[in-house]
Scaffold this motif. Structure first.
Motif, short mmCIF file in Angstrom:
data_model
loop_
_atom_site.label_atom_id
_atom_site.label_comp_id
_atom_site.label_asym_id
_atom_site.label_seq_id
_atom_site.Cartn_x
_atom_site.Cartn_y
_atom_site.Cartn_z
N ALA A 1 0.97 -1.02 -0.02
CA ALA A 1 -0.07 0.22 0.09
C ALA A 1 0.61 1.23 -0.19
N GLN A 2 1.97 1.28 0.77
CA GLN A 2 2.97 2.51 0.78
C GLN A 2 3.38 2.60 -0.54
N LEU A 3 3.94 1.54 -1.05
CA LEU A 3 4.87 1.88 -2.25
C LEU A 3 3.90 2.15 -3.50
N SER A 4 2.71 1.88 -3.44
CA SER A 4 1.56 2.22 -4.27
C SER A 4 1.42 3.94 -4.43
N TRP A 5 1.60 4.41 -3.37
CA TRP A 5 1.71 5.94 -3.05
C TRP A 5 3.07 6.51 -3.30
N ILE A 6 4.02 5.79 -2.57
CA ILE A 6 5.58 6.49 -2.58
C ILE A 6 6.18 6.32 -3.95
N LEU A 7 6.08 5.25 -4.53
CA LEU A 7 6.98 4.83 -5.89
C LEU A 7 6.45 5.96 -7.01
N PRO A 8 5.38 6.39 -7.04
CA PRO A 8 5.15 7.45 -8.33
C PRO A 8 5.88 8.69 -7.90
N PHE A 9 6.09 9.21 -6.65
CA PHE A 9 6.65 10.32 -6.38
C PHE A 9 8.12 10.12 -6.57
N GLY A 10 8.74 8.95 -6.07
CA GLY A 10 10.26 8.77 -6.37
C GLY A 10 10.58 8.91 -8.05
N VAL A 11 9.62 8.08 -8.73
CA VAL A 11 9.78 8.19 -10.20
C VAL A 11 9.86 9.65 -10.87
N LEU A 12 8.86 10.58 -10.55
CA LEU A 12 8.65 11.58 -10.81
C LEU A 12 9.81 12.42 -10.51
N VAL A 13 10.52 12.38 -9.41
CA VAL A 13 11.71 13.07 -9.10
C VAL A 13 12.67 12.59 -9.80
N MET A 14 13.05 11.23 -10.01
CA MET A 14 14.00 10.63 -10.68
C MET A 14 13.97 11.18 -12.29
N PHE A 15 12.72 11.38 -12.69
CA PHE A 15 12.57 11.87 -14.07
C PHE A 15 13.24 13.32 -14.11
#
Length: 295
Positions: A161-175
């Motif tokens: 559940a936490q990864l479904s929320w946190i991963l998109p933020f991490g990916v956007l920052v990495m982009f």
């Protein structure tokens, strides 16, 4: 003909401006800013101050004495619950979420540097969970794990559940980080005979290291404080945010304030360590670029 202002003329102009005074808008905006700061940090400061009361202390002012009594009482697990265990679970969960977020975000940043079939659909599916209500997403995750026959717990369903929320933020920052990466360095490594793995490990990772630290810090802080998506997925053992929430129902002592102080100190310590690491990396790079420095 242009007349250059002399120091005397500038001083006179400043003195005249001071005599005229500031416009009313300055005081209005200053008052609004002061109100914002007080509203933002006032409750936090009150909690920190009240957490250092002695055994006579209560939940409101005036403050009664000063001691570390409530910090000791916090970890006795007699009146305050399983604070030590919930803290341990939250730290482990946050570290696990951070590691997965950094690795997956880095891989996604490398993959999305080039277009591939279905990349737009993958991107929108990846960030789709950001618009879903956290509580609803947590309930759905818990139901999914139950349907799969997997017991809900803080290290399985809560992790998902936490990864479904946190991963998109991490990916956007990495982009954003990868968009500033100059691929000339990568091509130069290939020209010198480096393999793709060597190029990634010895060239790309050191260059974007501050960005990776930022992604990790983002993931850790979001996981450490996550409540809504963890509420329905943590199982029988609470994480720290859930333990704090349960304490508000049965704890009527400054122990609750002491817990808030401890968690704040830990958060600031982690943020400070991350910023210090980034500053150290930047300093070494600057020294490497100077004459006589190490490349």
């Amino acid at each position: 003909m242009t007349v250059l202002a002399t120091p005397v003329a500038l001083a006179r102009a400043r003195a005249a401006a001071r005599r005229e005074g500031r416009p009313w808008t300055f005081y209005a905006l200053a008052g609004l800013f002061i109100f914002y700061v007080v509203a933002l940090y006032g409750p936090m400061i009150c909690i920190y101050v009240l957490s250092f009361q002695d055994v006579r202390g209560g939940l409101v002012f005036p403050m009664k004495g000063m001691s570390l009594h409530w910090f000791v009482d916090l970890f006795t697990q007699v009146r305050t619950g399983d604070v030590k265990g919930s803290f341990d679970r939250s730290i482990k969960l946050a570290v696990l979420v951070t590691a997965i977020t950094v690795v997956v975000s880095f891989m996604a940043g490398l993959a999305f540097r080039r277009r591939f079939p279905g990349d737009t659909a993958v991107f929108y599916l990846m960030i789709g969970s950001l618009v879903a209500p956290g509580l609803v997403l947590g309930i759905g995750t818990g139901l999914l794990f139950n349907a799969l026959g997997i017991e809900t717990s803080w290290y399985t369903s809560a992790l998902g559940a936490q990864l479904s929320w946190i991963l998109p933020f991490g990916v956007l920052v990495m982009f954003a980080v990868m968009s500033r990466f100059n691929r000339v360095w990568e091509e130069a490594a290939w020209d010198l005979g480096a393999s793709r793995w060597q190029t990634i490990w010895l060239v790309i990772v050191p260059i974007i290291a501050p960005g990776l630290i930022a992604v990790g810090l983002f993931g850790f802080t979001l996981s450490y404080d996550e409540f809504a998506r963890t509420l329905q997925t943590a199982g029988s053992l609470n994480t720290l945010p859930l333990e704090i929430w349960s304490m508000t129902l049965n704890v009527t002592s400054p122990s609750l304030y002491a817990l808030g102080t401890v968690t704040t100190i830990i958060s600031f310590a982690i943020i400070g360590a991350s910023l210090a690491t980034i500053a150290l990396i930047q300093r070494r790079r600057a020294e490497g670029g100077r004459p006589g420095g190490h490349a």
